[in-house]
Design an enzyme around this catalytic site. Structure first.
Site, mmCIF file in Angstrom:
data_model
loop_
_atom_site.group_PDB
_atom_site.id
_atom_site.type_symbol
_atom_site.label_atom_id
_atom_site.label_comp_id
_atom_site.label_asym_id
_atom_site.label_seq_id
_atom_site.Cartn_x
_atom_site.Cartn_y
_atom_site.Cartn_z
ATOM 1 N NE ARG A 48 -3.413 -0.365 2.626
ATOM 2 C CZ ARG A 48 -4.255 -0.566 3.623
ATOM 3 N NH1 ARG A 48 -4.844 0.452 4.226
ATOM 4 N NH2 ARG A 48 -4.535 -1.775 4.041
ATOM 5 C CE LYS A 109 -8.984 -14.888 8.705
ATOM 6 N NZ LYS A 109 -7.684 -15.058 9.288
ATOM 7 C CD GLU A 133 -4.191 -26.649 3.740
ATOM 8 O OE1 GLU A 133 -4.284 -27.524 2.879
ATOM 9 O OE2 GLU A 133 -4.901 -26.651 4.777
ATOM 10 C CB VAL A 136 -9.445 -23.002 7.266
ATOM 11 C CG1 VAL A 136 -10.066 -23.607 8.523
ATOM 12 C CG2 VAL A 136 -10.517 -22.355 6.408
ATOM 13 N N GLY A 138 -4.447 -21.974 9.743
ATOM 14 C CA GLY A 138 -3.038 -21.664 9.478
ATOM 15 C C GLY A 138 -2.236 -22.790 8.868
ATOM 16 C CB ILE A 140 -3.727 -27.423 10.606
ATOM 17 C CG1 ILE A 140 -3.381 -26.837 11.971
ATOM 18 C CG2 ILE A 140 -4.122 -28.874 10.730
ATOM 19 C CD1 ILE A 140 -4.552 -26.837 12.940
ATOM 20 C CD GLU A 194 -6.033 -8.364 14.223
ATOM 21 O OE1 GLU A 194 -6.233 -7.272 13.671
ATOM 22 O OE2 GLU A 194 -6.177 -9.464 13.665
ATOM 23 C CE LYS A 209 -9.524 -18.620 10.546
ATOM 24 N NZ LYS A 209 -8.897 -18.337 11.861
ATOM 25 N N GLY A 311 -0.203 -16.688 12.874
ATOM 26 C CA GLY A 311 1.194 -16.306 12.997
ATOM 27 C C GLY A 311 1.864 -16.315 11.640
#
Lengths: 436, 436
Positions: A48, A109, A133, A136, A138, A140, A194, A209, A311
């Site tokens: 940006r 998402k 992937e 949802v 992260g 996994i 946040e 999700k 993360g």
């Protein structure tokens, strides 16, 4: 040595995840080249604002641009990687990329849940790959198993802890007895929440999700608007204590299930809300900011996937896995299986979802109170599993746990209880999941 | 309506898994057709003996044959599904199928671990797909994540409970205090152990799976012969009690890790042995016949996959998922990414594996015993983490837990302790994994 043409990426966004993607692409370049069969190069990075301090990134500063759409349209870009988030302008960029036959990898998402159809349609039009992937849970690897490994089976239910912020808060409330506000403050201080935690604590993130998971599990298009959503802001320390007394813990669950609606037709139910689950359930021990998704399928039985749901590094790992997949597909000139929505199941209303309730009532300590209360449940055809009476005189209380019943009948029962003279107040109403 | 040519399967074997594959193909025919884009048909079923009672199967009896190789060679067969097990004749059949360009789906872990290279080479030669999700951890979608989702990351370690029989036995020993023989008898009665349990209790089954996992995780060919293997037959009730006293439980683990060898070169270590793990470790709560695999990767962090590792339905679910994948690939005329062995890492000897030991010693109750014992550890450069002394006079005991040290140094330490006058006997030696 044969020189293979590199696969060239446009990276949209260079925040925590984007910077980590850049770092991993550089650090693992040799491995990625070996796995893909060609080098992966960054053609450009759209941001940006130019000149923001992004720390030392192993990339030519000349690659940065503020013209994302221009970058997406460039002829020398093969794959567009979007890690900006939000509906617009991400949708415009991705639709443009996919329609023109570029592969897209996204962690978005919110966009997928709001208007995934637009992306899938653009991918079909451009005969391009759309991978997500990282959107949802992260790191996994969950979507690929749902999209591929379990395609020979019939998934009946997906139950997940898919929001790390709320799981951190609820874990803290469970561990220390803190209230919601206090636990949220701790989460904010530690960087797990946040500055504006609304999307997390009100369940919007989990609902997005849930929509993505339900779409994949049930071969139907499910959007965020189809998801019944309740957050955790009203979970109290007393609720957590009640759950503990029952051998349970409270988690914010996303639940997507397949089953007959009130007319017997096959349908899907998707909801996000806090619920008590027994401490013996595999999801109960998923603590802190971890995510886990429990999948039930007819032949496979119970499966669970566990790992870090957010993360920079974990999310980047999922993005990189998708980049490798789409890069390989491009090199062999193929496309992954497209969106599977043949089942096209309707979403049934929340009122038809079958759940169980845990209700704490403050009642007058008089003969006949239990009979009156039980009568209300019976009238709505809600079967009581257990009742616990305690206290006396002014602070008598009743804790009722029901068997499974339609949500609408349970809600109507609570509404009628609220109107009874002998009920001083309804201290808490919590759903109970995951167990007999 | 356009009639799409069906994808035709040769099913080799019709035992528990094969019969379930037949049943699911029939029951989910409409879903599978929608997902693949063409019907899946059974071209033939090879069995060892005709006329065996296989219960009511939804299939034309004329499809059965005892000529497996003839069936594999038929021109109207697209995909060969092997659920017979064992090295030969399964290898001959699969190599024949793959070389001639037929896709192969197999659950045969023994063959893959012993000579997976022959299958992968045949697949490369015939430009055919080789899928084997069912070979490790049954229904758990584990291999596809390793083969694909995590290809943008660097896996450092895979720790798994991959044998249901031994996990059932160890869970029973932990729950009831039973000895190995007694727990094995219970497992046999309940159908969790075979009449000849050698492959399970001696760790051969887990070692085969460890080789397959290590090959995929580290992009190298690892065979069963590369795996250090110890079974659970020597785990005693006393060992289980010692573990409990330490807040641990004993599991048969397969551990594959990547790291420097003694010269500092990148290498792989693969081993299967019983080990104590803390009860707080996610693998500790994996009970009964369930499987779980814990994966650690640089960017993704810790991941866990959990589910049913054996049984007709769960295994058939994994086989069906692979059938859908290879059928789709055939229809679009593509092939999955081939074997990834570019890293070609050497397997380092067990002596170089870094582990921790828990050692129980019966010692003479004399001044200076601890100093002497500690001296032996120091001599071999093995650092002691904790020591517990208990008892007195004739039954004094010492329990020592070490820090991580090379296996060879630990073994030499135990050997020297065994020779000390003051050590009456070494009651148990167990490795400790998963935690500080």
């Amino acid at each position: 040595m044969i020189m293979v043409k590199p696969v060239r990426l446009a990276l949209l966004g260079c925040g925590t995840v984007g910077a980590e993607v850049v770092r991993l692409l550089h650090e693992q370049a040799a491995d990625l080249t070996a796995r893909v069969g060609a080098p992966i190069e960054i053609a450009g990075i759209a941001v940006r604002r130019m000149g923001r301090d992004r720390g030392p990134l192993p990339v030519d500063p000349a690659l940065f641009t503020t013209d994302a759409l221009g970058l997406v349209k460039r002829d020398d870009v093969d794959v567009v990687v979007e890690v900006v988030g939000g509906i617009e302008p991400a949708r415009t960029w991705l639709v443009e990329a996919l329609r023109s036959g570029k592969s897209a990898v996204t962690a978005n998402k919110a966009l997928l849940a709001e208007d995934g159809g637009a992306l899938h349609d653009a991918a079909a039009e451009g005969r391009a790959d759309l991978y997500y992937e990282a959107s949802v849970a992260g790191a996994i690897p969950l979507l690929r198993p749902l999209r591929e490994s379990l395609h020979g089976d019939r998934i009946t239910r997906v139950t997940g802890i898919v929001n790390g912020t709320t799981n951190f808060i609820l874990s803290a409330m469970d561990a220390t007895g803190a209230g919601f506000t206090e636990a949220l403050e701790e989460a904010t201080e530690l960087g797990y929440a946040e500055a504006d935690p609304t999307a997390d604590v009100e369940g919007f993130d989990a609902a997005a999700k849930a929509a993505i998971l339900a779409s994949l599990a049930f071969h139907s298009r499910v959007t965020a608007a189809d998801v019944h959503r309740e957050g955790i802001t009203e979970v109290t320390a007393a609720d957590v204590a009640s759950a503990k007394a029952m051998g349970c813990t409270i988690k914010l669950l996303c639940i997507a299930s397949r089953g007959p609606d009130s007319t017997g037709a096959d349908s899907v139910s998707v909801r996000v809300h806090p619920a008590m689950i027994p401490r013996t359930h595999p999801l109960a021990s998923v603590g802190d900011a971890f995510n886990a998704v429990f999948v039930e399928a007819e032949a496979a039985g119970q499966l669970m996937f566990y790992g870090r749901g957010a993360g920079g590094s974990p999310t980047a790992s999922a993005v990189l896995g998708d980049i490798v997949a789409v890069a390989r597909n491009r090199l062999s000139g193929v496309r992954a299986p497209s969106e599977s929505v043949y089942a096209d199941l309707p979403v049934r209303p929340m009122g038809e979802a079958v759940t169980r309730y845990h209700i704490s009532l403050d009642v007058a300590d008089r003969a006949g109170v239990l009979a009156t209360v039980a009568g209300v449940f019976a009238k709505h055809d809600v079967s009581i599993a257990t009742v616990r009476q305690s206290g006396r005189a002014d602070d008598a209380s009743l804790v009722v746990v029901t068997h499974g019943a339609p949500e609408a009948a349970l809600a109507a029962t609570v509404e009628q209880l609220r109107g009874l003279d002998i009920v001083r107040s309804i201290a808490s109403v919590l759903r109970v999941e995951g167990g007999a």
